[in-house]
Motif scaffolding. Sequence first.
Motif, short mmCIF file in Angstrom:
data_model
loop_
_atom_site.label_atom_id
_atom_site.label_comp_id
_atom_site.label_asym_id
_atom_site.label_seq_id
_atom_site.Cartn_x
_atom_site.Cartn_y
_atom_site.Cartn_z
N LEU A 1 0.82 -1.22 0.00
CA LEU A 1 0.00 0.00 0.00
C LEU A 1 0.85 1.26 0.00
N GLY A 2 2.16 1.12 -0.19
CA GLY A 2 3.03 2.28 -0.29
C GLY A 2 3.60 2.78 1.01
N GLN A 3 3.26 2.16 2.13
CA GLN A 3 3.77 2.59 3.42
C GLN A 3 4.97 1.74 3.82
N LEU A 4 5.86 2.33 4.63
CA LEU A 4 7.00 1.58 5.13
C LEU A 4 6.54 0.55 6.14
N GLY A 5 7.17 -0.60 6.13
CA GLY A 5 6.85 -1.65 7.08
C GLY A 5 8.09 -2.44 7.43
N VAL A 6 8.00 -3.21 8.48
CA VAL A 6 9.09 -4.10 8.89
C VAL A 6 8.68 -5.50 8.48
N PHE A 7 9.56 -6.17 7.75
CA PHE A 7 9.27 -7.49 7.22
C PHE A 7 10.36 -8.46 7.66
N GLY A 8 9.99 -9.70 7.84
CA GLY A 8 10.96 -10.70 8.21
C GLY A 8 10.31 -12.06 8.35
N GLU A 9 11.09 -13.01 8.83
CA GLU A 9 10.62 -14.38 8.99
C GLU A 9 10.88 -14.86 10.41
N LEU A 10 9.96 -15.65 10.93
CA LEU A 10 10.11 -16.33 12.21
C LEU A 10 10.09 -17.83 11.94
N LYS A 11 10.98 -18.55 12.59
CA LYS A 11 10.98 -20.00 12.45
C LYS A 11 11.06 -20.61 13.84
N ASN A 12 10.13 -21.50 14.12
CA ASN A 12 10.10 -22.22 15.39
C ASN A 12 11.00 -23.45 15.26
N ARG A 13 12.13 -23.43 15.92
CA ARG A 13 13.08 -24.54 15.86
C ARG A 13 12.92 -25.49 17.05
N GLY A 14 11.90 -25.28 17.84
CA GLY A 14 11.66 -26.12 19.00
C GLY A 14 10.58 -27.14 18.77
N ASP A 15 10.18 -27.79 19.86
CA ASP A 15 9.19 -28.86 19.77
C ASP A 15 7.82 -28.46 20.31
N ARG A 16 7.64 -27.20 20.64
CA ARG A 16 6.35 -26.73 21.15
C ARG A 16 5.59 -25.98 20.06
N THR A 17 4.28 -26.05 20.12
CA THR A 17 3.43 -25.27 19.24
C THR A 17 3.23 -23.90 19.87
N LEU A 18 3.49 -22.86 19.09
CA LEU A 18 3.31 -21.50 19.60
C LEU A 18 1.90 -21.03 19.29
N ARG A 19 1.21 -20.57 20.30
CA ARG A 19 -0.15 -20.09 20.12
C ARG A 19 -0.20 -18.59 19.87
N SER A 20 0.84 -17.90 20.25
CA SER A 20 0.91 -16.46 20.04
C SER A 20 2.37 -16.03 20.00
N VAL A 21 2.66 -15.06 19.16
CA VAL A 21 4.00 -14.49 19.06
C VAL A 21 3.86 -12.98 19.11
N ALA A 22 4.65 -12.34 19.94
CA ALA A 22 4.66 -10.88 20.02
C ALA A 22 6.03 -10.38 19.58
N ILE A 23 6.03 -9.35 18.75
CA ILE A 23 7.27 -8.73 18.29
C ILE A 23 7.17 -7.24 18.59
N THR A 24 8.18 -6.71 19.25
CA THR A 24 8.22 -5.28 19.54
C THR A 24 9.24 -4.62 18.63
N VAL A 25 8.80 -3.58 17.93
CA VAL A 25 9.66 -2.80 17.05
C VAL A 25 10.00 -1.52 17.78
N TYR A 26 11.30 -1.23 17.87
CA TYR A 26 11.78 -0.01 18.52
C TYR A 26 12.20 0.98 17.44
N TYR A 27 11.64 2.15 17.47
CA TYR A 27 11.96 3.20 16.51
C TYR A 27 13.02 4.10 17.14
N LEU A 28 14.09 4.36 16.38
CA LEU A 28 15.21 5.13 16.88
C LEU A 28 15.38 6.41 16.07
#
Length: 72
Positions: free
Chosen positions: A18-45
């Motif tokens: 949509l033309g706006q800046l965003g933060v993009f990336g990938e998360l990979k679960n390398r463990g044996d648990r199922t994740l029900r929720s993931v939180a990511i905090t972006v810090y603007y400097l």
Amino acid sequence: MYFDKIEVRNVSVAQGNLGQLGVFGELKNRGDRTLRSVAITVYYLDREGYGIHEKTYYPVSVTGNRMGTINP
């Protein structure tokens, strides 16, 4: 903690569909648990590296038996 089982990679700041800046990336679960929720905090400097804002996003959320994404 389980944090060491989560791999974060290919993080970049780019223009989204949509033309706006965003933060993009990938998360990979390398463990044996199922994740029900993931939180990511972006810090603007500022140019000197001081924090001026932060926002937490929840890119993955499981509701009931369905998994989906939540847009910021």
